[in-house]
Design an enzyme around this catalytic site. Sequence first.
Site, mmCIF file in Angstrom:
data_model
loop_
_atom_site.group_PDB
_atom_site.id
_atom_site.type_symbol
_atom_site.label_atom_id
_atom_site.label_comp_id
_atom_site.label_asym_id
_atom_site.label_seq_id
_atom_site.Cartn_x
_atom_site.Cartn_y
_atom_site.Cartn_z
ATOM 1 N N ALA A 37 45.487 39.396 40.599
ATOM 2 C CA ALA A 37 45.142 40.727 40.088
ATOM 3 C C ALA A 37 44.175 40.610 38.925
ATOM 4 C CB ALA A 37 46.408 41.480 39.664
ATOM 5 N N SER A 42 42.374 43.525 40.950
ATOM 6 C CA SER A 42 42.706 44.844 40.407
ATOM 7 C C SER A 42 41.870 45.935 41.062
ATOM 8 C CB SER A 42 42.471 44.861 38.893
ATOM 9 O OG SER A 42 43.334 43.952 38.242
ATOM 10 N N GLU A 214 30.838 32.204 32.068
ATOM 11 C CA GLU A 214 32.209 31.883 31.685
ATOM 12 C C GLU A 214 32.213 31.054 30.402
ATOM 13 O OE1 GLU A 214 34.828 32.942 33.252
ATOM 14 O OE2 GLU A 214 33.918 33.748 35.082
ATOM 15 N N LYS A 229 28.667 27.801 48.256
ATOM 16 C CA LYS A 229 28.155 28.897 49.079
ATOM 17 C C LYS A 229 27.140 28.392 50.107
ATOM 18 C CE LYS A 229 28.907 32.137 45.280
ATOM 19 N NZ LYS A 229 28.277 32.908 44.187
#
EC number: 1.1.1.3
Length: 457
Positions: A37, A42, A214, A229
């Site tokens: 979450a 979320s 980050e 990716k």
Amino acid sequence: MTQTTPDSARTAVESDAAHADLSRRRTDRIGVAVLGAGNVGSEVVQILQRNAEDLRARVGARLELVGVAVRDTSRDRGIDTELLTDDPAALVVRDDVDIVIELIGGIDPARELINAALEHGKSVVTANKALLAEYTGELSQAAEKANVDLYFEAAVAGAIPVIRPLMQSLAGDSVNRVAGIVNGTTNFILSSMAADGQDYDVVLAEAGRLGYAEADPTADVEGYDAAAKAAILASLAFHTRVTAADVYREGITHVTAADLESARKLDCTVKLLAICERVDDGAGHERVSARVYPALIPLDHPLASVGGAFNAVVVESENAGRLMFYGQGAGGAPTASAVLGDTVMAARNRVFGGRGPLESTYASLPIAPIGDINTRYYVSMRVADRPGVLSAVAGEFSKRDVSIATVRQQGAGEDARLVVVTHFAKDSALSKTVEALKDLDSVRNVSSVLRLEVTDE
């Protein structure tokens, strides 16, 4: 006496049985479990609840959120506390769960949880690029064995639809090349460096302050995220299982403001590119090249105008030609959009029967090493400001059959610098040339080596 059933009668019986089985499978409710979450999780929960009626109309059944797995159930997340659990292993095998949405990331415990869900007949939607870059084969086999779906559109380029076009829209075509900007953090940094002339460290700090980078940006700036990716894109595009370890990788930490300025003078800019393509080994045999590195691209190429934290992927195929996919490559809401798209597809399959496509690895092409790849190069070096330097430098390129396209001298004295742009050459030849240049007395250092991509001679 043995009686035989005519083929037509047998076909009718089998058809009736199939229709009866489909009717039994149809339901007015699909149970959904969400693992994680955070920003994306979320958003997924909110969309499921906010758009419940619209989603029901699109699916043909109600999507019921039955549980959300989190580490700390006491934290206020704006989610009904009755839905929260800190036991994801128990959640993914519950009888009332039909679809598991995995958004916790990383390899473990995500791998175990997804495998458990698949083995118990649950369809899975995931955005976990790191896991898929290593274990797509294992997970696809588990999904095929259980006859359920494994969807992962959100694993590459966030909200941008790239996975489904490769797996479905272009399934009848032959894809030759996939190249793109698939990491928003590095694109923001390089775009800002190009616009403001600031050095990497300054822009990285700004990216962190704005939330684009980050606290530990290694996965982004060293190219690991883009390499994962690229492995997924190459696997899908070329029907060959490619892992992150097969992808050649360089990050952007060595790119300087001077490189961006030199690129501008060459009518280029610098982008961190993920490039996947079919290449010939010289004997008529196809191989797959998958690589990630910062490269110069011409300002008139579509990818050059992709700024900020946006992503874009260009697909080139034999019949469809060049297709470009552009948009938000990260963030809670954009990624949640892709997750919900996969969830709706998986839910429809549960309601009406059937299953989406899984990986195709029939081609099993070998991986081409980076040394065999032909491209152009930009080499910047600090040199002694004296006669004969250019001749000595050019001689090292010539010895290894690396043809020089242009040479620029910038600065003078202690700041003298040569910028060399080559014609197409093998990567192995260029690497040997660079090592030889470092040994020349007239070369103080080789400060930058970048590829020059998506250009013709």
